[in-house]
Design a protein around this motif. Structure first.
Motif, mmCIF file in Angstrom:
data_model
loop_
_atom_site.group_PDB
_atom_site.id
_atom_site.type_symbol
_atom_site.label_atom_id
_atom_site.label_comp_id
_atom_site.label_asym_id
_atom_site.label_seq_id
_atom_site.Cartn_x
_atom_site.Cartn_y
_atom_site.Cartn_z
ATOM 1 N N MET A 59 0.839 -1.170 0.000
ATOM 2 C CA MET A 59 0.000 0.000 0.000
ATOM 3 C C MET A 59 0.886 1.235 0.000
ATOM 4 O O MET A 59 1.756 1.363 0.841
ATOM 5 N N ARG A 60 0.622 2.135 -0.913
ATOM 6 C CA ARG A 60 1.370 3.389 -0.975
ATOM 7 C C ARG A 60 0.906 4.315 0.130
ATOM 8 O O ARG A 60 -0.254 4.365 0.470
ATOM 9 N N ARG A 61 1.850 5.095 0.652
ATOM 10 C CA ARG A 61 1.505 6.072 1.684
ATOM 11 C C ARG A 61 1.336 7.469 1.097
ATOM 12 O O ARG A 61 0.737 8.318 1.699
ATOM 13 N N GLU A 62 1.879 7.735 -0.089
ATOM 14 C CA GLU A 62 1.716 9.059 -0.701
ATOM 15 C C GLU A 62 0.716 8.963 -1.837
ATOM 16 O O GLU A 62 0.497 7.905 -2.416
ATOM 17 N N ARG A 63 0.126 10.080 -2.111
ATOM 18 C CA ARG A 63 -0.905 10.144 -3.121
ATOM 19 C C ARG A 63 -0.290 9.967 -4.505
ATOM 20 O O ARG A 63 0.648 10.668 -4.855
ATOM 21 N N PRO A 64 -0.819 9.036 -5.320
ATOM 22 C CA PRO A 64 -0.240 8.788 -6.637
ATOM 23 C C PRO A 64 -0.625 9.882 -7.643
ATOM 24 O O PRO A 64 -1.605 10.581 -7.481
ATOM 25 N N THR A 65 0.187 9.988 -8.641
ATOM 26 C CA THR A 65 -0.135 10.866 -9.763
ATOM 27 C C THR A 65 -0.562 9.974 -10.917
ATOM 28 O O THR A 65 -0.416 8.769 -10.874
ATOM 29 N N GLY A 66 -1.072 10.550 -11.943
ATOM 30 C CA GLY A 66 -1.509 9.738 -13.092
ATOM 31 C C GLY A 66 -3.009 9.760 -13.230
ATOM 32 O O GLY A 66 -3.656 8.725 -13.121
ATOM 33 N N ALA A 67 -3.552 10.941 -13.456
ATOM 34 C CA ALA A 67 -5.000 11.102 -13.565
ATOM 35 C C ALA A 67 -5.568 10.264 -14.702
ATOM 36 O O ALA A 67 -6.680 9.750 -14.602
ATOM 37 N N GLY A 68 -4.815 10.103 -15.777
ATOM 38 C CA GLY A 68 -5.293 9.314 -16.909
ATOM 39 C C GLY A 68 -5.498 7.859 -16.535
ATOM 40 O O GLY A 68 -6.474 7.237 -16.939
ATOM 41 N N GLU A 69 -4.555 7.310 -15.749
ATOM 42 C CA GLU A 69 -4.691 5.916 -15.312
ATOM 43 C C GLU A 69 -5.903 5.754 -14.392
ATOM 44 O O GLU A 69 -6.660 4.790 -14.532
ATOM 45 N N ASP A 70 -6.071 6.704 -13.473
ATOM 46 C CA ASP A 70 -7.208 6.638 -12.540
ATOM 47 C C ASP A 70 -8.531 6.732 -13.290
ATOM 48 O O ASP A 70 -9.474 6.007 -12.986
ATOM 49 N N ALA A 71 -8.608 7.613 -14.269
ATOM 50 C CA ALA A 71 -9.842 7.766 -15.035
ATOM 51 C C ALA A 71 -10.174 6.478 -15.777
ATOM 52 O O ALA A 71 -11.334 6.048 -15.823
#
Length: 189
Positions: A1-13
């Motif tokens: 589990m990551r502790r920092e917020r991920p980047t990559g809005a395209g992947e999340d969308a």
């Protein structure tokens, strides 16, 4: 589990679109990307680890149910809004559950109870007690229970006319007993 917020809005969308289509693997991937930092932020607001885990699970259950309603905003912000609201709701539920219940107020006696109590203990009660059993039974059914003449006759297995005549005799007896009273001339001793 990551502790920092991920980047990559395209992947999340893309993951959210797949979740909206019912892809459980996409939900698992979204969970892996965001659960760590959401857990860390929730833990800063609430020290109850069990509650935080429950809120996190509820958040992703909401994502599963409503991913199709996501408007394309930043996924992390949307997830944090869902989680924050779930946490606030859970804390309110805990607070309500912890409040002591007020002492129950005993109900006031109903009008019917007061009348029946008066019948049992007052002059009317004495007069009713002196009625012959068959008269008292008819009076109880027609007056106290509120049965019709027909219903009373059916219950007692007697003709309706007999019910009427017994009710009339019972009323006369009560009227006499209550107007003359015990210990008065013409009253009962």
């Amino acid at each position: 589990m990551r502790r920092e917020r991920p980047t990559g809005a395209g992947e999340d969308a893309a993951l959210l679109r797949a979740v909206a289509a019912g892809d459980a693997d996409a939900l698992a991937a979204l969970y892996d990307r965001h659960a760590g930092w959401l857990h860390a932020r929730l833990t800063r607001r609430c020290r109850d680890g069990e509650l935080v885990d429950e809120v996190l699970q509820d958040t992703f259950l909401t994502v599963w149910r409503s991913a199709g309603h996501h408007r394309g905003d930043e996924t992390g912000g949307w997830l944090w809004t869902l989680a924050g609201r779930r946490l606030a709701d859970a804390l309110r539920r805990q607070e309500r559950a912890a409040r002591p219940l007020p002492e129950p107020v005993p109900p006031a006696p109903s009008a019917e109870d007061r009348v029946l109590s008066g019948l049992a203990y007052g002059e009317a009660g004495e007069a009713l007690g002196q009625l012959p059993a068959e008269l008292g039974e008819v009076l109880r059914m027609t007056v106290v229970e509120g049965l019709s003449t027909r219903e009373t006759a059916r219950r007692l297995g007697i003709p309706e006319g007999t019910v009427k005549s017994r009710a009339l005799r019972a009323r006369r007896h009560l009227r006499t007993a209550l107007t003359t009273g015990p210990g008065t001339p013409g009253g009962t001793p």
